[in-house]
Every structure is written in C-alpha cells, then in structure tokens.
Design a protein around this motif. Structure first.
Motif, PDB file in Angstrom:
ATOM      1  N   GLU A  26      59.968  66.145  93.268  1.00 42.04           N
ATOM      2  CA  GLU A  26      59.149  67.362  93.182  1.00 42.04           C
ATOM      3  C   GLU A  26      58.728  67.617  91.731  1.00 42.04           C
ATOM      4  N   PRO A  27      57.864  66.782  91.188  1.00 41.25           N
ATOM      5  CA  PRO A  27      57.509  66.905  89.771  1.00 41.25           C
ATOM      6  C   PRO A  27      56.715  68.165  89.447  1.00 41.25           C
ATOM      7  N   ASN A  28      56.108  68.818  90.452  1.00 42.54           N
ATOM      8  CA  ASN A  28      55.262  69.989  90.200  1.00 42.54           C
ATOM      9  C   ASN A  28      55.935  71.309  90.572  1.00 42.54           C
ATOM     10  N   ASN A  29      57.237  71.295  90.764  1.00 41.11           N
ATOM     11  CA  ASN A  29      57.948  72.491  91.203  1.00 41.11           C
ATOM     12  C   ASN A  29      58.459  73.269  89.986  1.00 41.11           C
ATOM     13  N   PRO A  30      57.794  74.366  89.601  1.00 48.10           N
ATOM     14  CA  PRO A  30      58.216  75.103  88.399  1.00 48.10           C
ATOM     15  C   PRO A  30      59.591  75.735  88.533  1.00 48.10           C
ATOM     16  N   SER A  34      62.717  75.121  86.043  1.00 51.24           N
ATOM     17  CA  SER A  34      63.422  76.222  85.399  1.00 51.24           C
ATOM     18  C   SER A  34      64.923  76.125  85.623  1.00 51.24           C
ATOM     19  N   ARG A  35      65.316  75.815  86.864  1.00 46.33           N
ATOM     20  CA  ARG A  35      66.746  75.679  87.166  1.00 46.33           C
ATOM     21  C   ARG A  35      67.353  74.481  86.425  1.00 46.33           C
ATOM     22  N   PHE A  36      66.554  73.432  86.271  1.00 46.48           N
ATOM     23  CA  PHE A  36      67.021  72.261  85.532  1.00 46.48           C
ATOM     24  C   PHE A  36      67.263  72.618  84.065  1.00 46.48           C
ATOM     25  N   ALA A  37      66.344  73.375  83.478  1.00 51.72           N
ATOM     26  CA  ALA A  37      66.503  73.800  82.082  1.00 51.72           C
ATOM     27  C   ALA A  37      67.745  74.666  81.911  1.00 51.72           C
ATOM     28  N   ASP A  38      67.990  75.557  82.883  1.00 47.70           N
ATOM     29  CA  ASP A  38      69.195  76.390  82.820  1.00 47.70           C
ATOM     30  C   ASP A  38      70.448  75.531  82.882  1.00 47.70           C
ATOM     31  N   ASP A  84      47.162  66.271  87.115  1.00 44.87           N
ATOM     32  CA  ASP A  84      47.254  67.221  88.220  1.00 44.87           C
ATOM     33  C   ASP A  84      48.621  67.863  88.332  1.00 44.87           C
ATOM     34  N   ARG A  85      49.507  67.615  87.375  1.00 46.65           N
ATOM     35  CA  ARG A  85      50.845  68.175  87.503  1.00 46.65           C
ATOM     36  C   ARG A  85      51.291  68.790  86.193  1.00 46.65           C
ATOM     37  N   ALA A  86      52.302  69.634  86.291  1.00 43.71           N
ATOM     38  CA  ALA A  86      52.860  70.230  85.086  1.00 43.71           C
ATOM     39  C   ALA A  86      53.633  69.180  84.300  1.00 43.71           C
ATOM     40  N   PRO A  87      53.807  69.385  82.989  1.00 44.67           N
ATOM     41  CA  PRO A  87      54.566  68.424  82.194  1.00 44.67           C
ATOM     42  C   PRO A  87      55.978  68.256  82.761  1.00 44.67           C
TER      43      PRO A  87
END
Length: 362
Positions: A26-30, A34-38, A84-87
């Motif tokens: 899910e490369p485009n799932n913000p 966010s949960r990954f960064a946390d 087409d996707r977020a970084p």
C-alpha cells in the motif's frame, strides 16, 4: 549464523519485516505511512531494525541475475508510476538498484565462505545482520557461489536439470543449483557432490569401485542407480536399483549402512541415522519434476523448492518453519507448489517483488 537473542531486537526485526510488506502493498496509504513513522520514533531499536531490513531487501532485489529482461521491465514500470503516488522511501529503496555493486559485494562474501545452505535462517534471524548478511543472502539467490563454481567440474543453474556422461559411460543427473567434481584415473572413480542433489547411474566395473562423496558421507557402489542429496542438517542417499554402501568412519558411532533398491538413509550432522523404505518410483522423483514430502519440516521442503525458483523464499516464523508437510508438488511451478504448502499450514505467501516470496502465518 547465530540468530537475534535480545527480545526487543527480535520483535523489532519481525515488525520491520511486516512494515516492509505493508508499505510495499500500500505505497499510497498516508495513514499507513503515518503509523510507520510513529513506530520508527518509538524506540531506536525500531529504526535500526528498519534500516537493516531495508538494506537486506535492497540487496536481495539487486540479486536478480543479469540478462533477465523482465526484471528491468518490472523496475521501469514501477518507476513510471512514481508520479502517481506519495513519496515512499521504503518502496524507493527497492527500486534504486545498483546491480553491479550488489553482485560484487556478494562475491566478496562468497569467496570467503563455502556456499551457505539455503534455508538456515528465517527473515527475523537476519533482521539486524547488516550488509554482510544481506550479501550472503544474495549469494543464495544467485545459486552456487563463485568459490564452488571455481572448484566444480559441472554445475547446474536454477531450475535446470543437467545430465553428464562420465568417461566410463556412467551418467550423473544434476538437480538444479548443484555442483560436482570428478576424479577419474587408472584406479579411481570418485565424484564429489559439492552442493545440491544428483542421481547416479553407474556402469559396473568390479576392478574400480565407484565412490561418491557428499559432505560427511562416502557412498560406494559396483553398479547401481541411486540419489544423493546434501541438505541443511543432513545428507541423504536413496537407491533405485542395485546395492550401495554408505559410511562415515569419522562419526561416533561410525555410520555403516548397506542399502538395496527401495531403501534410503538420512544421516544428520548431529550423527543421527534414519533408515526408511521408499517406492523405487519415488527415488530421485525430482527428475520427473515432482517434489514428494512425507512428514518433513516445511523449512526442509522449501529448501528443496528454492532451487527451482529464480529468486528467494523467506519463512518469517520459526514455528511455521518446523511444521511438517506431506504431499506431492510440481517443481515446474514452484510458486503454486509453495502456495499449496502454505495453505496446508494455514499460512500465506506474499510477493514483495516477483523474485522475493515471504511465507508467514495467516
């Protein structure tokens, strides 16, 4: 290689693997990002585990052998979709490859050590291993290492079954990713199995016994057809026709087994000896593209399957890896075979790239 013993590091390595899979899917799932960064910020061990796992994934992705056009096409297609996707650094890391550098690193590791038996480690076991471990994993992806290839007289590639006729008209059929050396002179017929599995059909010559060396075993015959394999924890010999003698005088107690048609023996590196009766049609069944498992650990069966898959297979859970498998699987379709094994264990197979398959509990 020793596995991770610290429970925090071990859990972090397992979690990092799961994050890699989720971010890949899910490369485009913000919200996921966010949960990954946390998670990365919660504990320095998390970030260390992520960096090591990402480096391992990078190198495994780079290990696709040269000349495979579909690999480059896959990367090009992924890069074309980046607008087409977020970084997403996790996905980008899998795309920004340097194949030549990766292969060079793997050769350094390979030249220093004998080809490491595939399947020794779960993904969790390599989570904090760093670049050296990742490079050794790449050697496992590529096949028999450079040191083995330099030593061998005959080798076979991934998915390749090769038959060699020797000077005495005996034949050796190599299973995929196998290697042998041949030593023939006026009084000696000796073949050493350096890696993998081979089936021998021997021309009788009472004056020159035919011997096969396989890790800790010596197999002596006068005229017969038999299969020899080297595994992670044991070597095995099975006889299709004729008579062989299997021994290792260095073991305590010494191994000395005579086998007739339909008999096989498995000799572990711990000195264990297991004899069994097997239908002759199942001896060397891989020659007919069949993998026959009978109450064998999943890890051991997957170890055989790896030689037919042009990539790498990772089992993420040690309990799952130890569960026993029984069945007949098609070696000419290793991905379907793996999925069949996983279903029987109530596990799932995830594709990180077309050349990296991860088996984990459902």
């Amino acid at each position: 290689m020793a596995g991770i013993t610290d429970p925090v590091q071990k859990q972090a390595a397992q979690d990092a693997t799961e994050w890699l899979i989720r971010l890949r899917e899910e490369p485009n799932n913000p919200d996921l990002q966010s949960r990954f960064a946390d998670w990365c910020a919660q504990n320095p061990a998390h970030l260390d585990a992520w960096n090591a796992t990402k480096r391992t994934a990078d190198l495994m992705a780079k290990a696709k052998p040269a000349g495979k056009a579909d690999w480059q096409q896959f990367l090009d297609a992924k890069r074309n979709n980046t607008a087409d996707r977020a970084p997403n650094d996790a996905v980008d890391a899998l795309l920004n490859i340097d194949y030549e550098k990766a292969v060079a690193e793997s050769k350094v590791i390979s030249a220093q050590t004998r080809f490491q038996k595939r399947g020794n480690m779960s993904w969790r076991g390599i989570g904090l291993g760093g670049v050296a471990v990742a490079a050794s994993l790449m050697a496992a992806v590529i096949g028999p290492d450079i040191a083995t290839r330099m030593q061998a007289d005959h080798v076979s590639a991934t998915g390749e079954i090769s038959t060699i006729t020797l000077a005495d008209n005996s034949t050796v059929t190599l299973a995929p990713e196998s290697a042998i050396t041949v030593h023939f002179d006026g009084t000696t017929r000796f073949v050493e199995l350096l890696d993998g599995e081979a089936f021998f059909d021997v021309t009788p010559d009472p004056q020159k016994p035919f011997r096969v060396g396989a890790d800790n075993l010596t197999v002596t015959v006068l005229g017969t057809g038999f299969d020899v394999s080297e595994g992670t924890d044991a070597s095995s010999v099975g006889v299709e026709h004729g008579l062989v003698q299997v021994e290792n005088a260095a073991d305590v107690p010494a191994v000395f087994e005579k086998l007739e048609a339909g008999q096989q023996v498995r000799v572990g590196r711990d000195g264990s000896v297991l004899r069994s009766e097997t239908p002759t049609s199942q001896i060397g069944a891989w020659r007919k593209n069949q993998l026959i498992a009978q109450d064998q650990p999943l890890l051991e069966v997957v170890d055989q399957l790896r030689r037919y898959f042009n990539g790498t297979i990772v089992i993420t859970d040690e309990v799952l890896a130890s569960q026993t498998v029984t069945g007949v699987y098609r070696l000419n379709d290793p991905v379907s075979a793996l999925r069949g094994m996983a279903r029987a264990q109530k596990a799932s197979v995830r594709e990180i790239t077309p050349w990296i398959l991860v088996v984990s509990p459902s």
